[in-house]
Design a protein around this motif. Structure first.
Motif, short mmCIF file in Angstrom:
data_model
loop_
_atom_site.label_atom_id
_atom_site.label_comp_id
_atom_site.label_asym_id
_atom_site.label_seq_id
_atom_site.Cartn_x
_atom_site.Cartn_y
_atom_site.Cartn_z
N SER A 9 29.05 6.22 -5.05
CA SER A 9 28.38 6.90 -6.15
C SER A 9 28.07 5.90 -7.27
N ASP A 19 19.73 12.61 -23.48
CA ASP A 19 19.91 13.74 -22.57
C ASP A 19 18.86 14.83 -22.76
N ALA A 48 21.61 10.91 -8.63
CA ALA A 48 20.40 11.69 -8.79
C ALA A 48 20.24 12.04 -10.26
N LEU A 49 19.00 12.05 -10.71
CA LEU A 49 18.66 12.43 -12.07
C LEU A 49 18.07 13.83 -12.03
N LEU A 50 18.69 14.76 -12.76
CA LEU A 50 18.21 16.13 -12.82
C LEU A 50 17.45 16.34 -14.12
N GLU A 52 15.21 19.20 -16.13
CA GLU A 52 14.92 20.64 -16.09
C GLU A 52 14.53 21.14 -17.48
N ARG A 68 12.61 22.56 -12.44
CA ARG A 68 13.63 21.54 -12.22
C ARG A 68 13.10 20.46 -11.28
N PHE A 69 13.44 19.20 -11.61
CA PHE A 69 13.13 18.07 -10.74
C PHE A 69 14.44 17.35 -10.44
N LEU A 70 14.69 17.08 -9.16
CA LEU A 70 15.85 16.30 -8.75
C LEU A 70 15.33 14.97 -8.22
N ILE A 71 15.64 13.89 -8.92
CA ILE A 71 15.07 12.58 -8.64
C ILE A 71 16.16 11.68 -8.06
N PRO A 72 16.08 11.31 -6.79
CA PRO A 72 17.08 10.40 -6.22
C PRO A 72 17.01 9.03 -6.89
#
Length: 468
Positions: A9, A19, A48-50, A52, A68-72
């Motif tokens: 991680s 934020d 991952a960057l969330l 929203e 929402r966007f989940l960005i690896p």
């Protein structure tokens, strides 16, 4: 998953400068994510960057939308190569009879990444049925290429599209990791199948002659090719044919050229599209292509010819793909390519798994032969290793990973060049290089490889004899 539960991680080492963001309509906004790698970091770290929008207020009788966007976020640590340990566990097979769905048989293969590398894997499951003292192939199923994160386990499923009776079967799992083939895993099972049937739907090896359909085309004109399909099996087969854009041309782009620009699927027809082949029978099929006038700027076009067979009871008799290649003689073919990435991972003490990612940047398909040289700054080649990968043609814009094993046994410590050389045919070669150091391991242990920054001391390497 909390970061403490996952060794690779990146979360403990990440810092986000804010934020929250205010984003004006039709305008961008920037957030900075900083990664501070610890000194002993090795391999691939992930997070991952969330992003929203705030939770909207509930509206009585209405619908609210939250985006929402989940960005690896993936970090690959340079320097000493990480440990590669991707394992193929025993393949399995199960009969599935769920309410509302047609009964079928599903084969599976479990892949575990116990190492520290982000790897690309693809595989094949071969199902065989005991026939007397020997084994007969029922079907083979390809598992498409995908990534596997360090510490993760994947269960890859394949619907065999047929019901199989109970009996003794043999499953053979084959896996390629970053272009390097692992030893196959073979398992014999007593399978509990469909109790309502007693016959096996074997794949019929329909024969295509020729295996590759090639046509010379002229913009605005129509060209026709003929190939022959034979059924050497013992049962009639309903055959279906269709043309489609090759998967390698989907979602790829180079400059102004999109992969679909050189797809011939939309203007290629197959006649007849369906027919029944009796046992031992054959059928001639025509491929008809009409190159549009506005496609004259490209030299080569490709389409997949998909052939699938079905037995009279509806069960699958297997499928095959073949390539239709259309050549526009007005535009010369120019083979070219680039080594996009050259890396290494520790397979075991003193032995490293080498990965080479190659991209076909020319306008014609290739079938490259790849080798890895380890060269000194003086240009002497001290290792010459053959690299393996998928066989068959590599279409324009497509990528392919080549892999092999490099042994450091007997090498002197020092700086070397890892040099990947790909022979594209017709006297064309391309190469890529990564500078690396070979150093003695701690306490007199096995030699270690450390990747250094840069790719240039430009050795004019002379080839050593190929390593066994």
């Amino acid at each position: 998953m909390e970061s403490g539960e996952y060794e690779q991680s990146a979360l403990p080492f990440l810092e986000l400068d804010s934020d929250s963001l205010e984003i004006a309509p039709l305008s961008p906004a920037t957030a900075t994510l900083q990664f501070r790698a610890p000194r002993d970091a090795r391999g691939t770290y992930v997070a991952a960057l969330l992003a929203e929008t705030p939770a909207p207020e509930q509206i009585e009788g209405g619908v609210v939308v939250r985006i929402r966007f989940l960005i690896p976020v993936i970090f690959d640590i340079q320097g000493r190569p990480a440990r590669q340990d991707v394992r193929l566990e025993e393949p399995a097979m199960a009969f599935v009879d769920e309410s509302g769905q047609a009964p079928t048989t599903v084969a599976s293969m479990t892949i575990a990444n116990a190492g520290q590398t982000l790897s690309r894997v693809e595989g094949t499951i071969i199902v065989e049925r005991r026939s007397g003292d020997s084994w007969r192939t029922v079907t083979r199923s390809e598992l498409r290429e995908r990534s596997i994160l360090p510490g993760m386990t994947l269960e890859l499923l394949s619907d065999l599209e047929r019901r199989l009776p109970s009996g003794e079967y043999r499953l053979r799992g084959e896996l390629t990791v970053d272009g390097r083939r692992l030893a196959p895993v073979v398992r014999e099972i007593d399978f509990e199948g469909d109790p309502t049937i007693d016959s096996v739907a074997y794949d019929t090896e329909l024969r295509l002659t020729p295996g590759l359909v090639e046509l010379d085309v002229v913009p605005g004109a129509t060209r026709t090719g003929v190939f022959r399909i034979e059924n050497p099996g013992e049962n009639p087969v309903q055959v279906r044919l269709a043309s489609a854009t090759p998967r390698e041309l989907l979602g790829v782009r180079m400059g102004e050229l999109d992969g679909t620009d050189i797809s011939a699927a939309s203007w290629t027809r197959i006649q007849p599209e369906t027919f029944t082949l009796r046992a031992g029978g054959s059928q001639n099929v025509r491929v008809i292509s009409a190159l549009p006038g506005d496609a004259a700027e490209h030299g080569n076009f490709y389409a997949n010819m998909i052939l699938s067979g079905t037995y009279p009871d509806g069960q699958s008799a297997g499928s095959q793909n073949s390539i239709v290649h259309l050549s526009n003689a007005a535009v010369p073919s120019m083979p070219d390519g680039v080594v996009e990435q050259l890396g290494a991972a520790e397979a075991e003490a003193g032995i490293y798994a080498v990965q080479v990612r190659f991209v076909n940047t020319g306008n014609v398909h290739l079938e490259p032969n790849a080798r890895l040289l380890l060269v000194t700054p003086q240009g002497q080649s001290v290792r010459n290793v053959g690299l393996t990968s998928d066989e068959g043609m590599l279409l324009p814009l497509a990528r392919r990973i080549y892999g092999g094993e490099l042994s450091l046994e007997g090498l002197d410590p020092g700086v070397y060049g890892l040099r990947a050389v790909l022979d594209l045919g017709d006297g064309v070669e391309v190469a890529g290089q990564q500078i690396a150091a070979v150093e003695a391991g701690p306490d007199g242990g096995a030699m270690r490889l450390v990747l250094l920054e840069g790719e240039d001391f430009n050795p004019e390497a002379t080839e050593a004899p190929a390593d066994e």
